[in-house]
Design a protein around this motif. Structure first.
Motif, PDB file in Angstrom:
ATOM      1  N   THR A 211       0.823  -1.202   0.000  1.00 35.00           N
ATOM      2  CA  THR A 211       0.000   0.000   0.000  1.00 35.00           C
ATOM      3  C   THR A 211       0.863   1.260   0.000  1.00 35.00           C
ATOM      4  O   THR A 211       1.905   1.324   0.644  1.00 35.00           O
ATOM      5  N   PHE A 212       0.378   2.257  -0.743  1.00 31.72           N
ATOM      6  CA  PHE A 212       1.058   3.554  -0.837  1.00 31.72           C
ATOM      7  C   PHE A 212       0.009   4.641  -0.619  1.00 31.72           C
ATOM      8  O   PHE A 212      -1.030   4.639  -1.280  1.00 31.72           O
ATOM      9  N   VAL A 213       0.293   5.560   0.285  1.00 35.35           N
ATOM     10  CA  VAL A 213      -0.632   6.663   0.555  1.00 35.35           C
ATOM     11  C   VAL A 213      -0.162   7.905  -0.186  1.00 35.35           C
ATOM     12  O   VAL A 213       1.025   8.229  -0.164  1.00 35.35           O
ATOM     13  N   ASN A 214      -1.106   8.575  -0.871  1.00 33.32           N
ATOM     14  CA  ASN A 214      -0.732   9.765  -1.635  1.00 33.32           C
ATOM     15  C   ASN A 214      -0.020  10.784  -0.735  1.00 33.32           C
ATOM     16  O   ASN A 214      -0.374  10.898   0.451  1.00 33.32           O
ATOM     17  N   PRO A 215       0.966  11.499  -1.204  1.00 34.17           N
ATOM     18  CA  PRO A 215       1.474  11.515  -2.584  1.00 34.17           C
ATOM     19  C   PRO A 215       2.647  10.550  -2.806  1.00 34.17           C
ATOM     20  O   PRO A 215       3.348  10.663  -3.801  1.00 34.17           O
TER      21      PRO A 215
END
Length: 436
Positions: free
Chosen positions: A54-58
């Motif tokens: 998982t990657f959270v913006n930005p």
């Protein structure tokens, strides 16, 4: 879609976590991380155990929330997971949409996005090196240096226009800024020249093999390709149409075209092949002209600047015969090869030297490989040239500044800093591969 060990499915957008949480029993935390989860279809049936990143913006490639699903690579299980995600509210990405989103969210420039696509399609080591440099943003830095230099000159001129009473602006005259503009021009021109030559590493050198019948053209093609793609025969007129092949070397790719032997003939079909051969030679980037050492030395009219003359069947010549042949064709600086024995290393070296590809491979200069990018940079250079012409014609600095500002805007457009119409933007990215 083919069976593989692992399939990777990427979700990008503000609903990414919401969509994936509908297929797992324990919701993901909205944070960067990795975890293992069971994945269920809408009816609650277990489909697979998946590894989620998982990657959270930005902090993602696209600049949005992203969830990457690593599942087992069977065709059916991958298809079922995709169907489930679509049922949960996702949709299939368009070609190049992830790169387009990254660009719109200012994560990458247009040059970097093109570098990604070129990296995927690279056919030789030089194309790979240039693409990786463009993808990494190094070329952005170099283009920005050119932009900065133009801005320095523009600032000097603008200051002189706005504050003519300052002593510091007394020396800002067309003659005094000419040297700065010449340096700008030469720097841009160097990038363009390197880029045009480097484009051969990406697109391939369109190469025509021509000569009279039975001189070894098809044998040379087969020697390059290391396969029997062309029919090799002692009978004249064997090749009556264009035979194509492609071969990648370390720094370049040859797009080879074996043509019909050129001679006088009454055979209408063979004559059509000969006419096509002459047209192919005219349109080619490189012509490999095989000389007939035993026949008439009268040559077909070719553009010598793009031609390498080749003497084949060197293995059939005695030392004395070779010396005679060297003297006979001395003015053409021919390369000696034996296509039948795959002894063509000297020819490969001559091609590499002709296109200065070793120099490009060692260069740390900015290099562009996309025709549109080169065109924008060429337009910027033309505006700089206009400024120099206007200086010579005695124009005032405010008029000279107009061309420099236009050149600056062209560089901004090259990097993608100017607003671009949606239709143009879609056209840029639609050629990219699906899923990137």
């Amino acid at each position: 879609m083919a069976t593989q060990a692992i399939s990777i499915i990427r979700l990008s957008g503000e609903d990414s976590f919401k969509i994936i949480n509908r297929s797992i029993r324990k919701d993901l935390n909205h944070e960067n991380g990795t975890t293992l989860r069971n994945f269920y279809d809408p009816k609650g049936n277990l489909l697979d155990q998946v590894f989620l990143i998982t990657f959270v913006n930005p902090n993602s490639f696209t600049g949005e929330d992203v969830v990457e699903i690593n599942c087992h690579g069977g065709v059916l299980v991958t298809k079922r997971i995709l169907e489930t995600l679509i049922a949960n509210g996702a949709r299939m990405a368009e070609r190049g949409e992830f790169s387009k989103r990254a660009f719109l969210n200012q994560k990458i420039s247009l040059i970097q996005s093109q570098g990604i696509n070129d990296l995927i399609e690279a056919k030789n080591d030089l194309a790979l090196k240039i693409s990786a440099k463009n993808m990494s943003g190094k070329t952005n830095v170099l283009i920005n240096e050119v932009k900065s230099n133009i801005m320095d000159v523009i600032s000097k001129i603008q200051t002189a226009i706005d504050y003519p009473e300052y002593e510091e602006t007394d020396n800002v005259t067309p003659e005094n800024i000419k040297d700065d503009i010449v340096v700008l021009h030469n720097g841009i021109k160097k990038i363009i020249d390197l880029s045009k030559r480097a484009s051969f590493s990406k697109n391939g050198i369109k190469t025509a093999i021509i000569g009279v019948p039975n001189v070894g053209k098809s044998s040379l093609l087969n020697s390059f390709l290391n396969e029997d793609k062309a029919i090799v025969s002692n009978e004249q007129g064997t090749t009556r149409d264009i035979v194509e092949g492609e071969i990648a070397f370390s720094n370049f790719t040859l797009s080879l075209l074996d043509t019909a032997g050129i001679r006088k003939t009454e055979n209408k079909i063979e004559q059509l092949g000969i006419e096509k051969s002459l047209q192919v030679a005219k349109d080619a980037d490189l012509v490999l002209y095989l000389l007939d050492v035993k026949g008439d030395s009268k040559l077909i009219d070719v553009d010598k600047s793009k031609t390498i003359f080749v003497i084949n069947k060197v293995d059939e010549l005695s030392n004395e015969q070779r010396k005679n042949v060297e003297n006979k064709f001395k003015e053409y600086s021919p390369v000696f090869v034996s296509a039948l024995n795959s002894d063509i290393d000297s020819l490969i070296k001559r091609i590499e030297d002709k296109f200065n590809l070793n120099e490009i491979a060692k260069s740390d200069e900015a290099i562009l490989t996309n025709a549109d990018e080169i065109a924008k940079l060429t337009l910027a250079m033309s505006k700089v040239e206009n400024a120099l012409t206007n200086i010579s014609n005695g124009f005032s600095i405010d008029l000279i500044n107009i061309d420099l500002r236009t050149a600056f805007e062209e560089l901004n457009e090259l990097l993608g800093f100017n607003e671009i119409e949606d239709e143009i933007l879609d056209n840029i990215f639609k050629k990219y591969c699906l899923g990137k």
